[in-house]
Design an enzyme around this catalytic site. Structure first.
Site, PDB file in Angstrom:
ATOM      1  N   LYS A  19      36.390 -37.273  65.455  1.00 32.02           N
ATOM      2  CA  LYS A  19      36.875 -38.261  64.478  1.00 32.02           C
ATOM      3  C   LYS A  19      37.030 -39.601  65.181  1.00 32.02           C
ATOM      4  O   LYS A  19      37.654 -39.665  66.259  1.00 32.02           O
ATOM      5  CB  LYS A  19      38.236 -37.809  63.939  1.00 32.02           C
ATOM      6  CG  LYS A  19      38.145 -36.562  63.087  1.00 32.02           C
ATOM      7  CD  LYS A  19      37.522 -36.902  61.770  1.00 32.02           C
ATOM      8  CE  LYS A  19      37.544 -35.734  60.819  1.00 32.02           C
ATOM      9  NZ  LYS A  19      36.928 -36.071  59.544  1.00 32.02           N
ATOM     10  N   LYS A  49      30.252 -29.665  51.088  1.00 32.49           N
ATOM     11  CA  LYS A  49      31.517 -28.915  51.025  1.00 32.49           C
ATOM     12  C   LYS A  49      31.669 -28.485  49.566  1.00 32.49           C
ATOM     13  O   LYS A  49      31.622 -29.346  48.667  1.00 32.49           O
ATOM     14  CB  LYS A  49      32.703 -29.797  51.406  1.00 32.49           C
ATOM     15  CG  LYS A  49      32.694 -30.275  52.846  1.00 32.49           C
ATOM     16  CD  LYS A  49      33.881 -31.204  53.089  1.00 32.49           C
ATOM     17  CE  LYS A  49      33.856 -31.768  54.496  1.00 32.49           C
ATOM     18  NZ  LYS A  49      34.838 -32.848  54.675  1.00 32.49           N
TER      19      LYS A  49
END
Ligand SMILES: O=C(O)CCC(=O)C1=CC=C[C@@H](O)[C@@H]1C(=O)O
Ligand SMILES: [Mg+2]
Length: 372
Positions: A164, A263
Protein backbone atom coordinates in the site's frame (compact mmCIF):
# COMPACT_ATOMS: atom_id res chain seq x y z
CA UNK A 1 -36.41 -23.95 -4.57
CA UNK A 2 -37.79 -22.03 -1.61
CA UNK A 3 -35.75 -20.35 1.09
CA UNK A 4 -37.49 -21.09 4.38
CA UNK A 5 -35.14 -19.43 6.84
CA UNK A 6 -32.38 -16.83 6.76
CA UNK A 7 -29.97 -15.90 9.53
CA UNK A 8 -27.80 -12.78 9.52
CA UNK A 9 -24.75 -12.83 11.80
CA UNK A 10 -23.09 -9.46 12.38
CA UNK A 11 -19.47 -10.38 13.18
CA UNK A 12 -16.74 -8.39 14.84
CA UNK A 13 -13.39 -10.07 14.19
CA UNK A 14 -10.38 -8.68 16.08
CA UNK A 15 -7.40 -8.29 13.76
CA UNK A 16 -3.88 -9.29 14.77
CA UNK A 17 -2.44 -5.94 13.64
CA UNK A 18 -3.58 -2.54 12.40
CA UNK A 19 -3.85 -2.43 8.62
CA UNK A 20 -3.03 0.97 7.15
CA UNK A 21 -3.68 2.15 3.59
CA UNK A 22 -3.81 5.62 2.02
CA UNK A 23 -7.49 5.83 3.06
CA UNK A 24 -7.98 3.61 6.09
CA UNK A 25 -6.82 2.29 9.43
CA UNK A 26 -8.38 -1.04 10.44
CA UNK A 27 -7.82 -3.01 13.64
CA UNK A 28 -10.98 -5.07 13.70
CA UNK A 29 -13.21 -6.24 10.91
CA UNK A 30 -16.98 -6.21 11.06
CA UNK A 31 -18.84 -8.17 8.37
CA UNK A 32 -22.20 -9.84 7.89
CA UNK A 33 -22.58 -13.56 7.32
CA UNK A 34 -25.80 -14.67 5.64
CA UNK A 35 -27.00 -18.23 6.20
CA UNK A 36 -29.83 -19.47 3.97
CA UNK A 37 -31.76 -22.71 4.49
CA UNK A 38 -34.05 -24.19 1.84
CA UNK A 39 -37.14 -26.44 2.02
CA UNK A 40 -34.90 -29.56 1.97
CA UNK A 41 -32.76 -28.29 4.85
CA UNK A 42 -29.79 -27.51 2.56
CA UNK A 43 -27.66 -24.68 3.92
CA UNK A 44 -25.57 -22.02 2.14
CA UNK A 45 -23.38 -19.18 3.41
CA UNK A 46 -22.39 -15.83 1.94
CA UNK A 47 -20.64 -12.78 3.33
CA UNK A 48 -21.35 -9.06 2.99
CA UNK A 49 -17.94 -7.43 2.94
CA UNK A 50 -18.83 -3.72 3.29
CA UNK A 51 -16.73 -1.73 5.76
CA UNK A 52 -18.18 0.40 8.55
CA UNK A 53 -16.92 3.58 6.90
CA UNK A 54 -17.11 4.46 3.18
CA UNK A 55 -13.33 4.74 2.68
CA UNK A 56 -13.20 2.13 -0.06
CA UNK A 57 -16.56 2.38 -1.84
CA UNK A 58 -19.80 4.15 -0.87
CA UNK A 59 -21.72 1.19 0.59
CA UNK A 60 -21.28 0.83 4.35
CA UNK A 61 -22.11 -2.11 6.56
CA UNK A 62 -25.02 -0.31 8.31
CA UNK A 63 -26.49 0.46 4.82
CA UNK A 64 -26.12 -3.16 3.72
CA UNK A 65 -27.67 -4.48 6.92
CA UNK A 66 -30.66 -2.15 6.70
CA UNK A 67 -31.46 -2.96 3.08
CA UNK A 68 -31.02 -6.68 3.67
CA UNK A 69 -33.30 -6.87 6.69
CA UNK A 70 -35.94 -4.48 5.36
CA UNK A 71 -36.03 -5.34 1.67
CA UNK A 72 -33.85 -7.99 0.09
CA UNK A 73 -34.27 -10.85 2.55
CA UNK A 74 -38.09 -10.58 3.07
CA UNK A 75 -38.40 -10.49 -0.75
CA UNK A 76 -36.22 -13.56 -1.06
CA UNK A 77 -38.42 -15.52 1.36
CA UNK A 78 -41.51 -14.61 -0.63
CA UNK A 79 -40.56 -16.12 -4.00
CA UNK A 80 -39.59 -19.41 -5.53
CA UNK A 81 -36.26 -19.36 -7.35
CA UNK A 82 -34.80 -21.78 -9.83
CA UNK A 83 -31.28 -20.33 -9.99
CA UNK A 84 -29.43 -17.87 -7.68
CA UNK A 85 -28.78 -15.43 -10.55
CA UNK A 86 -32.57 -14.87 -10.84
CA UNK A 87 -32.37 -12.52 -7.87
CA UNK A 88 -30.39 -9.89 -9.74
CA UNK A 89 -33.21 -8.12 -11.56
CA UNK A 90 -34.94 -7.26 -8.26
CA UNK A 91 -31.88 -6.63 -6.11
CA UNK A 92 -29.73 -3.51 -6.45
CA UNK A 93 -26.14 -4.14 -7.49
CA UNK A 94 -25.53 -0.46 -8.20
CA UNK A 95 -26.36 1.02 -4.79
CA UNK A 96 -25.80 -2.12 -2.69
CA UNK A 97 -23.34 -4.38 -4.55
CA UNK A 98 -21.96 -5.92 -1.35
CA UNK A 99 -25.37 -6.74 0.13
CA UNK A 100 -26.44 -8.16 -3.25
CA UNK A 101 -23.28 -10.26 -3.52
CA UNK A 102 -23.70 -11.63 0.03
CA UNK A 103 -27.19 -12.93 -0.75
CA UNK A 104 -26.22 -14.26 -4.18
CA UNK A 105 -23.12 -16.00 -2.79
CA UNK A 106 -25.14 -17.71 -0.02
CA UNK A 107 -27.69 -18.93 -2.59
CA UNK A 108 -24.92 -20.14 -4.90
CA UNK A 109 -23.27 -22.11 -2.09
CA UNK A 110 -26.64 -23.69 -1.27
CA UNK A 111 -27.53 -24.31 -4.92
CA UNK A 112 -24.15 -25.92 -5.68
CA UNK A 113 -24.53 -28.15 -2.60
CA UNK A 114 -27.97 -29.23 -3.86
CA UNK A 115 -26.39 -30.14 -7.18
CA UNK A 116 -23.40 -31.86 -5.47
CA UNK A 117 -21.11 -29.56 -7.45
CA UNK A 118 -18.38 -27.15 -6.54
CA UNK A 119 -19.36 -23.47 -6.71
CA UNK A 120 -17.04 -22.93 -9.70
CA UNK A 121 -18.63 -25.76 -11.67
CA UNK A 122 -22.07 -24.21 -11.26
CA UNK A 123 -20.90 -20.86 -12.67
CA UNK A 124 -17.90 -21.40 -14.94
CA UNK A 125 -17.86 -24.38 -17.25
CA UNK A 126 -14.12 -24.64 -17.65
CA UNK A 127 -11.11 -26.41 -16.21
CA UNK A 128 -9.58 -24.87 -13.10
CA UNK A 129 -6.37 -25.32 -11.07
CA UNK A 130 -6.26 -27.60 -8.01
CA UNK A 131 -4.06 -25.09 -6.15
CA UNK A 132 -3.39 -21.38 -6.53
CA UNK A 133 -0.40 -19.17 -5.70
CA UNK A 134 -0.89 -17.08 -2.56
CA UNK A 135 -0.18 -13.35 -2.52
CA UNK A 136 0.75 -11.08 0.38
CA UNK A 137 -0.62 -7.57 0.96
CA UNK A 138 1.39 -5.29 3.23
CA UNK A 139 -0.07 -2.05 4.58
CA UNK A 140 1.61 1.31 4.66
CA UNK A 141 4.40 0.39 7.11
CA UNK A 142 7.58 2.10 8.20
CA UNK A 143 10.36 1.01 5.82
CA UNK A 144 12.45 -1.21 8.14
CA UNK A 145 9.33 -2.99 9.29
CA UNK A 146 8.19 -3.38 5.67
CA UNK A 147 11.50 -4.94 4.58
CA UNK A 148 11.49 -7.28 7.59
CA UNK A 149 7.96 -8.40 6.79
CA UNK A 150 8.94 -9.15 3.20
CA UNK A 151 11.89 -11.23 4.48
CA UNK A 152 9.62 -13.17 6.83
CA UNK A 153 6.91 -13.86 4.27
CA UNK A 154 9.43 -14.82 1.57
CA UNK A 155 10.68 -17.43 4.01
CA UNK A 156 7.11 -18.66 4.48
CA UNK A 157 6.90 -19.17 0.71
CA UNK A 158 4.98 -16.10 -0.46
CA UNK A 159 6.36 -14.94 -3.81
CA UNK A 160 4.07 -12.03 -4.77
CA UNK A 161 3.83 -8.84 -2.69
CA UNK A 162 1.39 -5.94 -2.91
CA UNK A 163 2.36 -2.80 -1.00
CA UNK A 164 0.00 0.00 0.00
CA UNK A 165 1.47 3.36 -0.98
CA UNK A 166 0.74 7.08 -0.65
CA UNK A 167 2.28 10.01 -2.59
CA UNK A 168 4.62 11.22 0.19
CA UNK A 169 6.82 8.14 0.39
CA UNK A 170 5.50 5.53 -2.06
CA UNK A 171 8.41 5.84 -4.49
CA UNK A 172 10.96 5.77 -1.66
CA UNK A 173 9.53 2.57 -0.19
CA UNK A 174 9.21 0.77 -3.49
CA UNK A 175 12.76 1.79 -4.46
CA UNK A 176 14.14 0.38 -1.19
CA UNK A 177 12.28 -2.89 -1.84
CA UNK A 178 13.57 -3.06 -5.43
CA UNK A 179 17.16 -2.43 -4.34
CA UNK A 180 16.97 -5.28 -1.87
CA UNK A 181 14.90 -7.64 -4.09
CA UNK A 182 15.50 -6.85 -7.77
CA UNK A 183 13.35 -9.75 -9.03
CA UNK A 184 10.50 -9.74 -6.50
CA UNK A 185 6.95 -10.04 -7.95
CA UNK A 186 5.85 -6.63 -6.71
CA UNK A 187 2.84 -4.37 -7.19
CA UNK A 188 1.59 -1.25 -5.44
CA UNK A 189 -1.89 -0.04 -4.51
CA UNK A 190 -2.35 3.72 -4.01
CA UNK A 191 -6.11 3.59 -3.33
CA UNK A 192 -6.70 6.78 -5.34
CA UNK A 193 -4.24 8.92 -3.45
CA UNK A 194 -2.13 10.64 -6.19
CA UNK A 195 -3.41 13.87 -7.69
CA UNK A 196 -2.71 14.66 -11.36
CA UNK A 197 0.00 17.15 -10.25
CA UNK A 198 1.80 14.22 -8.65
CA UNK A 199 2.15 12.25 -11.90
CA UNK A 200 5.94 12.90 -11.89
CA UNK A 201 6.09 10.70 -8.73
CA UNK A 202 4.19 7.97 -10.61
CA UNK A 203 6.67 8.23 -13.48
CA UNK A 204 9.49 7.53 -11.04
CA UNK A 205 7.56 4.49 -9.77
CA UNK A 206 7.16 3.43 -13.40
CA UNK A 207 10.92 2.72 -13.51
CA UNK A 208 10.68 0.04 -10.83
CA UNK A 209 9.32 -2.86 -12.87
CA UNK A 210 6.01 -3.38 -11.02
CA UNK A 211 3.55 -6.05 -12.17
CA UNK A 212 0.92 -3.31 -12.10
CA UNK A 213 -0.03 -0.11 -10.32
CA UNK A 214 -3.44 -0.30 -8.65
CA UNK A 215 -5.75 2.74 -8.45
CA UNK A 216 -3.13 5.48 -8.60
CA UNK A 217 -5.33 8.52 -9.27
CA UNK A 218 -7.53 10.54 -6.94
CA UNK A 219 -9.39 11.85 -10.03
CA UNK A 220 -12.35 9.54 -10.61
CA UNK A 221 -12.21 10.05 -14.34
CA UNK A 222 -11.29 7.59 -17.08
CA UNK A 223 -9.85 10.27 -19.35
CA UNK A 224 -7.25 11.14 -16.71
CA UNK A 225 -6.46 7.42 -16.44
CA UNK A 226 -6.16 7.10 -20.20
CA UNK A 227 -3.64 9.96 -20.30
CA UNK A 228 -1.70 8.46 -17.42
CA UNK A 229 -1.59 5.00 -18.98
CA UNK A 230 -0.19 6.54 -22.16
CA UNK A 231 2.72 7.91 -20.14
CA UNK A 232 3.50 4.73 -18.18
CA UNK A 233 4.84 1.36 -19.21
CA UNK A 234 3.60 -0.21 -15.96
CA UNK A 235 0.07 -1.56 -16.54
CA UNK A 236 -2.57 0.36 -14.57
CA UNK A 237 -4.89 -1.88 -12.57
CA UNK A 238 -8.40 -0.78 -11.59
CA UNK A 239 -10.09 -1.87 -8.40
CA UNK A 240 -12.62 0.54 -6.82
CA UNK A 241 -12.98 2.52 -10.09
CA UNK A 242 -14.83 -0.43 -11.59
CA UNK A 243 -17.98 -1.39 -9.73
CA UNK A 244 -20.37 -2.24 -12.56
CA UNK A 245 -20.09 -3.96 -15.93
CA UNK A 246 -20.84 -0.55 -17.47
CA UNK A 247 -17.81 0.94 -15.66
CA UNK A 248 -15.63 -1.79 -17.14
CA UNK A 249 -17.00 -1.20 -20.65
CA UNK A 250 -16.22 2.48 -20.27
CA UNK A 251 -12.69 1.80 -18.98
CA UNK A 252 -12.08 -0.47 -21.98
CA UNK A 253 -13.43 2.13 -24.38
CA UNK A 254 -11.15 4.79 -22.86
CA UNK A 255 -8.15 2.41 -22.70
CA UNK A 256 -7.96 3.59 -19.09
CA UNK A 257 -6.31 0.43 -17.71
CA UNK A 258 -4.71 -2.84 -18.77
CA UNK A 259 -5.56 -4.87 -15.68
CA UNK A 260 -8.63 -5.34 -13.44
CA UNK A 261 -8.71 -6.57 -9.85
CA UNK A 262 -11.92 -8.61 -9.45
CA UNK A 263 -13.61 -8.69 -6.04
CA UNK A 264 -17.00 -10.38 -5.89
CA UNK A 265 -18.45 -8.03 -3.24
CA UNK A 266 -17.40 -4.84 -5.01
CA UNK A 267 -19.04 -5.89 -8.30
CA UNK A 268 -22.32 -7.25 -6.85
CA UNK A 269 -21.83 -11.02 -7.07
CA UNK A 270 -20.47 -13.88 -9.14
CA UNK A 271 -23.00 -13.08 -11.89
CA UNK A 272 -21.28 -9.75 -12.56
CA UNK A 273 -17.77 -11.03 -11.79
CA UNK A 274 -18.23 -13.64 -14.50
CA UNK A 275 -19.47 -11.03 -17.00
CA UNK A 276 -16.46 -8.85 -16.21
CA UNK A 277 -14.05 -11.75 -16.64
CA UNK A 278 -15.60 -12.56 -20.03
CA UNK A 279 -15.31 -8.90 -21.08
CA UNK A 280 -11.67 -8.83 -19.99
CA UNK A 281 -11.01 -11.96 -22.03
CA UNK A 282 -12.66 -10.49 -25.12
CA UNK A 283 -10.71 -7.24 -24.89
CA UNK A 284 -7.32 -8.63 -23.80
CA UNK A 285 -7.48 -6.98 -20.40
CA UNK A 286 -5.75 -8.96 -17.67
CA UNK A 287 -7.70 -9.87 -14.55
CA UNK A 288 -6.70 -11.18 -11.15
CA UNK A 289 -8.50 -11.77 -7.86
CA UNK A 290 -8.45 -9.35 -4.92
CA UNK A 291 -9.79 -9.65 -1.42
CA UNK A 292 -11.32 -7.51 1.34
CA UNK A 293 -9.72 -8.52 4.64
CA UNK A 294 -12.81 -10.64 5.06
CA UNK A 295 -13.64 -13.88 6.85
CA UNK A 296 -12.94 -17.23 5.20
CA UNK A 297 -16.47 -17.40 3.77
CA UNK A 298 -15.81 -14.70 1.19
CA UNK A 299 -12.09 -15.38 0.99
CA UNK A 300 -12.51 -19.04 0.02
CA UNK A 301 -14.90 -17.96 -2.75
CA UNK A 302 -12.08 -15.78 -4.08
CA UNK A 303 -9.67 -18.71 -3.81
CA UNK A 304 -12.08 -20.64 -6.06
CA UNK A 305 -12.24 -17.75 -8.52
CA UNK A 306 -8.46 -17.48 -8.57
CA UNK A 307 -8.34 -21.08 -9.82
CA UNK A 308 -9.31 -19.89 -13.31
CA UNK A 309 -6.35 -20.73 -15.50
CA UNK A 310 -5.87 -17.34 -17.16
CA UNK A 311 -5.47 -15.25 -14.02
CA UNK A 312 -2.82 -12.56 -14.56
CA UNK A 313 -1.01 -12.78 -11.22
CA UNK A 314 -1.52 -14.43 -7.79
CA UNK A 315 -4.33 -12.73 -5.88
CA UNK A 316 -4.51 -10.91 -2.52
CA UNK A 317 -5.03 -14.32 -0.95
CA UNK A 318 -3.07 -15.42 2.11
CA UNK A 319 -3.55 -17.62 5.19
CA UNK A 320 -6.55 -16.93 7.46
CA UNK A 321 -4.10 -16.69 10.39
CA UNK A 322 -2.37 -13.69 8.90
CA UNK A 323 -5.27 -11.41 9.85
CA UNK A 324 -7.30 -13.32 12.45
CA UNK A 325 -6.48 -15.72 15.28
CA UNK A 326 -9.47 -17.85 14.29
CA UNK A 327 -11.54 -18.14 11.14
CA UNK A 328 -15.15 -19.27 10.73
CA UNK A 329 -14.35 -21.90 8.09
CA UNK A 330 -12.96 -25.39 8.50
CA UNK A 331 -10.40 -26.12 7.22
CA UNK A 332 -9.17 -22.55 7.39
CA UNK A 333 -7.15 -21.09 4.51
CA UNK A 334 -3.50 -22.09 4.71
CA UNK A 335 -0.78 -21.00 2.31
CA UNK A 336 1.90 -23.65 2.41
CA UNK A 337 5.09 -23.24 0.33
CA UNK A 338 3.26 -20.32 -1.29
CA UNK A 339 0.31 -22.43 -2.44
CA UNK A 340 -3.33 -22.60 -1.32
CA UNK A 341 -5.30 -25.75 -2.15
CA UNK A 342 -8.69 -25.16 -3.77
CA UNK A 343 -11.38 -27.12 -1.86
CA UNK A 344 -13.00 -29.86 -3.90
CA UNK A 345 -16.28 -30.55 -2.08
CA UNK A 346 -19.73 -29.25 -2.99
CA UNK A 347 -20.50 -25.53 -2.76
CA UNK A 348 -17.67 -23.56 -1.20
CA UNK A 349 -16.11 -26.89 -0.23
CA UNK A 350 -15.57 -25.92 3.40
CA UNK A 351 -17.63 -26.28 6.59
CA UNK A 352 -18.64 -23.38 8.80
CA UNK A 353 -17.64 -23.63 12.46
CA UNK A 354 -20.88 -22.37 14.03
CA UNK A 355 -19.32 -22.17 17.50
CA UNK A 356 -16.65 -19.78 16.26
CA UNK A 357 -19.24 -17.94 14.15
CA UNK A 358 -21.46 -17.42 17.19
CA UNK A 359 -18.55 -16.41 19.42
CA UNK A 360 -17.70 -13.60 16.96
CA UNK A 361 -21.33 -12.49 16.55
CA UNK A 362 -22.34 -9.14 18.04
CA UNK A 363 -25.86 -9.15 16.60
CA UNK A 364 -28.01 -11.94 15.17
CA UNK A 365 -31.24 -11.73 13.16
CA UNK A 366 -33.52 -14.57 12.05
CA UNK A 367 -36.11 -14.33 9.28
CA UNK A 368 -38.56 -17.17 8.74
CA UNK A 369 -40.96 -17.71 5.83
CA UNK A 370 -43.66 -18.67 8.34
CA UNK A 371 -43.43 -15.16 9.81
CA UNK A 372 -44.33 -13.43 6.50
O1 LIG B 1 -7.51 -8.84 1.95
C1 LIG B 1 -6.34 -8.42 1.86
O2 LIG B 1 -5.38 -9.16 2.00
C2 LIG B 1 -6.05 -6.98 1.63
C3 LIG B 1 -6.90 -6.46 0.57
C4 LIG B 1 -6.73 -5.00 0.31
O3 LIG B 1 -5.64 -4.57 0.07
C5 LIG B 1 -7.88 -4.16 0.33
C6 LIG B 1 -9.05 -4.56 0.87
C7 LIG B 1 -10.11 -3.66 1.07
C8 LIG B 1 -9.98 -2.35 0.76
C9 LIG B 1 -8.78 -1.80 0.20
O4 LIG B 1 -8.18 -0.88 1.08
C10 LIG B 1 -7.74 -2.82 -0.24
C11 LIG B 1 -7.60 -2.77 -1.75
O5 LIG B 1 -7.82 -1.70 -2.26
O6 LIG B 1 -7.30 -3.74 -2.44
MG1 LIG C 1 -7.08 -2.04 -4.22
Amino acid sequence: MWINKIEVFHLSMPMKFTFKSAQALLNHRETLVIKVIDELGTVGYGEVVAFNEPFYTQETLPDSKRVLLNRFLPQLLAREIKHPFEIHPWMDNVTYPMATAGVENALLDLFARRQHQSIMDTVFHEETQDAIYAGMVLGDLEITHLLNQIDDYLQEGYARFKIKIKPEDGFFKLKCIREKYPDLMLLADANRSFRVEQIPELKKIDELGLLCLEEPLAEENFLAYQKLQEQLTTPICMDESIQTVEDLKKAIQFKACQVVNIKVGRVGGMYYAQQMIELCRQHHIHFWIGSMMESGISKILHVHLASLKDNYIPGDLSSSRRYFSEDVIQPEIIASQGLIQVPKGPGLGVEIDEDILKSLTINHAILDRDML
